[in-house]
Enzyme design. Structure first.
Site, short mmCIF file in Angstrom:
data_model
loop_
_atom_site.label_atom_id
_atom_site.label_comp_id
_atom_site.label_asym_id
_atom_site.label_seq_id
_atom_site.Cartn_x
_atom_site.Cartn_y
_atom_site.Cartn_z
N HIS A 194 3.92 2.83 12.43
CA HIS A 194 3.02 3.97 12.68
C HIS A 194 3.64 5.03 13.59
O HIS A 194 2.92 5.66 14.37
CB HIS A 194 1.68 3.50 13.29
CG HIS A 194 0.91 2.56 12.42
ND1 HIS A 194 -0.29 2.02 12.79
CD2 HIS A 194 1.16 2.05 11.18
CE1 HIS A 194 -0.75 1.22 11.83
NE2 HIS A 194 0.13 1.23 10.84
N HIS A 252 0.84 -1.21 0.00
CA HIS A 252 0.00 0.00 0.00
C HIS A 252 0.87 1.26 0.00
O HIS A 252 1.84 1.35 0.72
CB HIS A 252 -1.01 0.01 1.14
CG HIS A 252 -0.42 -0.01 2.52
ND1 HIS A 252 -0.03 1.14 3.18
CD2 HIS A 252 -0.17 -1.02 3.38
CE1 HIS A 252 0.42 0.82 4.38
NE2 HIS A 252 0.36 -0.48 4.52
N ASP A 277 6.44 0.59 6.44
CA ASP A 277 4.99 0.44 6.30
C ASP A 277 4.44 1.57 5.44
O ASP A 277 4.07 2.60 5.95
CB ASP A 277 4.34 0.44 7.69
CG ASP A 277 2.85 0.14 7.63
OD1 ASP A 277 2.38 -0.34 6.60
OD2 ASP A 277 2.17 0.40 8.64
N GLU A 299 -4.85 1.90 2.60
CA GLU A 299 -4.95 0.70 3.43
C GLU A 299 -5.13 1.08 4.89
O GLU A 299 -5.92 0.49 5.62
CB GLU A 299 -3.69 -0.17 3.28
CG GLU A 299 -3.75 -1.50 4.02
CD GLU A 299 -3.24 -1.45 5.46
OE1 GLU A 299 -3.47 -2.41 6.19
OE2 GLU A 299 -2.62 -0.45 5.86
N GLU A 300 -4.40 2.12 5.32
CA GLU A 300 -4.30 2.40 6.75
C GLU A 300 -5.62 2.80 7.40
O GLU A 300 -5.90 2.40 8.51
CB GLU A 300 -3.26 3.51 7.00
CG GLU A 300 -1.83 3.10 6.67
CD GLU A 300 -1.26 2.04 7.61
OE1 GLU A 300 -1.98 1.56 8.49
OE2 GLU A 300 -0.08 1.70 7.44
N ASP A 354 3.55 -6.42 3.30
CA ASP A 354 3.16 -5.33 4.20
C ASP A 354 3.53 -5.69 5.63
O ASP A 354 2.76 -5.46 6.56
CB ASP A 354 1.66 -5.06 4.06
CG ASP A 354 1.24 -3.85 4.89
OD1 ASP A 354 2.11 -3.04 5.26
OD2 ASP A 354 0.03 -3.73 5.18
#
Ligand SMILES: [Zn+2]
Length: 471
Positions: free
Chosen positions: A428, A275, A287, A321-322, A349
């Site tokens: 994140h 993503h 990520d 995606e997130e 991912d």
């Protein structure tokens, strides 16, 4: 033209294997090409340059942000420049959440700022903030025991130690509504991570319908345990939380994709990717910038080596995606019944640490269980070719969020697995930056993605027989 990279001996071996073992001898058939792909990946410089550009020059890429808009444009250009076929950006509407300014301050029994990140999708606080007593809990059971009388008017702190991501993330995703149901005014969530250097981890929350929406923020492991100790030693803990967070109308975005058209059955597709969006902090390096760029390079290396598989190989950079999965859903929706032509979907991912193999999700209730067993055996056989780079493990269960809509429609899904030593330390956070990616390990992920994808797309029989009625 199809095998310019092979030596004569390799071609002979290929023919011999095909004749003596028409069913499968994938290892024999593909040993030479695997070596070429691995060698190309392990000496590749281009992918690193691309990842560096994405991380350093574009940066983080939350849905609706300028960063994601630029990343979509750049990705499409890169795929064209690399000579992929059918390059396009599939329009997708994505949700827009804007963090704004935010802060949290411990007011009592000691005064000091807290390291925090609002959770994606959270509502904001009133301008002057929310000031309330903090009540720590270590589980939903403990929250339930406190009941409304113990929670109303307070800020609930979920101080839950990391066990696995799946088990711990529920407090981030559902904790706000669970606390709001008992009258809490806000929640603080200990970051979903096993280790911390005062790094708060954001991530999406989802509000349950019919329950008031209260602000939610991640705090660090250090600050969560500090508040817990202060509380346990008998003090009233008070915090002021200020967040400007808000949601705006949907914005335009896109899934970006390109292909090598299959030479024999181009309508059958093996799709791979990651993503393109990320959270709005750090660089989205692990990520999932690395997943996108490794997938792209896997395809570019096939092209450079002149490997044109029987079936089409398509690389996709999914969007959103997130905090929405709109890209993965739009990709599947656009296919309609043609989803039956997707032979396999492979997602990367889980970061670009040293790959160990693949997790495999085969469709449940497949009509012929022996076909599923055979498919798994083939995947294991392909993975064995990855022994030289230590990526030969195959586990049952796996896939990825972006390919989950495909998997729900019966497409076998594979997710690249890594050692996973540090992924959740950076996930994140402001710290998910390029310096955390080891170039050698990144190259191994390219090799693993390239070999698995190429062989699934080229092997004589498709991984699972086509389902009748879905074409
Ligand atoms: Zn991701």
């Amino acid at each position: 033209m199809n095998f310019p990279g092979s030596s004569l001996a390799g071609v002979a071996l290929f023919l011999f294997a095909a004749i003596t073992s028409p069913a499968q001898d994938l290892a024999g058939q593909y040993r030479e090409k695997t070596q070429q792909l691995i060698q190309a990946a392990m000496t590749d410089e281009e992918a690193w340059d691309r990842l560096q550009y994405l991380c350093d020059r574009i940066g983080h890429r939350l849905a609706g942000s300028e960063g994601l808009r630029r990343a979509v444009e750049w990705s499409e250009q890169e795929m064209r420049r690399a000579g992929l076929e059918n390059v396009r950006a599939q329009p997708v509407k994505v949700p827009v959440w804007v963090r704004g300014k935010e802060s949290a301050e411990l007011l009592e029994p000691v005064r000091r700022p807290l390291f925090m990140l609002g959770l994606g999708g959270s509502v904001g606080t009133p301008r002057k903030g929310i000031e309330a007593e903090v009540i720590p809990v270590s589980s939903y059971d403990e929250l339930a025991k406190l009941g409304e009388s113990g929670v109303r008017g307070k800020i609930v702190l979920y101080n839950v130690p990391f066990t696995t991501y799946g088990r711990t993330v529920t407090y981030r995703s559902s904790g706000a509504s669970r606390a709001a149901q008992l009258g809490a005014v806000a929640v603080l969530v200990r970051s979903v991570t096993p280790r911390s250097l005062q790094t708060p981890h954001t991530g999406a929350l989802s509000y349950a319908g019919g329950i008031s929406r209260i602000p939610a923020a991640a705090v660090t492991l250090e600050d969560a345990t500090l508040m817990q100790r202060l509380h346990d030693s008998g003090s009233k803990v008070r915090v002021r939380l200020r967040m400007e967070a808000k949601s705006l109308p949907d914005a335009d975005s896109a899934n970006v994709m390109g292909e090598i058209r299959g030479r024999e059955v181009p309508e059958e597709v093996v799709v791979l990717g990651g993503h393109l969006d990320s959270w709005d902090v750090g660089q989205g390096a692990h990520d999932d910038g690395a997943g996108c760029i490794a997938s792209l390079q896997a395809v570019i290396l096939m092209k450079k080596l002149g490997f044109t598989p029987r079936r089409t190989v398509r690389v996709v950079f999914w969007t959103n995606e997130e905090n929405g999965l709109r890209g993965g859903r739009a990709y599947r929706d656009e296919l309609g019944d043609a989803v039956g032509n997707h032979v396999a979907a492979i997602e990367m991912d889980a970061g670009a640490e040293r790959p160990v193999g693949f997790g495999v999700g085969l469709p449940a209730g497949f009509r012929d269980p022996s076909a599923a067993q055979q498919a798994l055996a083939r995947i294991r056989e392909i993975a064995r070719l990855l022994e030289p780079i230590g990526a030969s493990e195959v586990n049952i269960g796996g896939g990825g969020a972006d390919i989950s809509p495909l998997m729900a429609a019966g497409v076998p899904g594979l997710g690249l697995r890594t050692v996973g030593e540090h992924y959740f330390d950076w996930h994140h956070t402001h710290a998910d930056t390029l310096d955390k990616v080891n170039p050698e390990e990144f190259r191994k992920t390219i090799a693993a993605m390239a070999v698995m994808t190429y062989i699934l797309a080229d092997m004589p029989e498709r991984l699972l027989p086509a389902r009748t009625g879905v074409k």
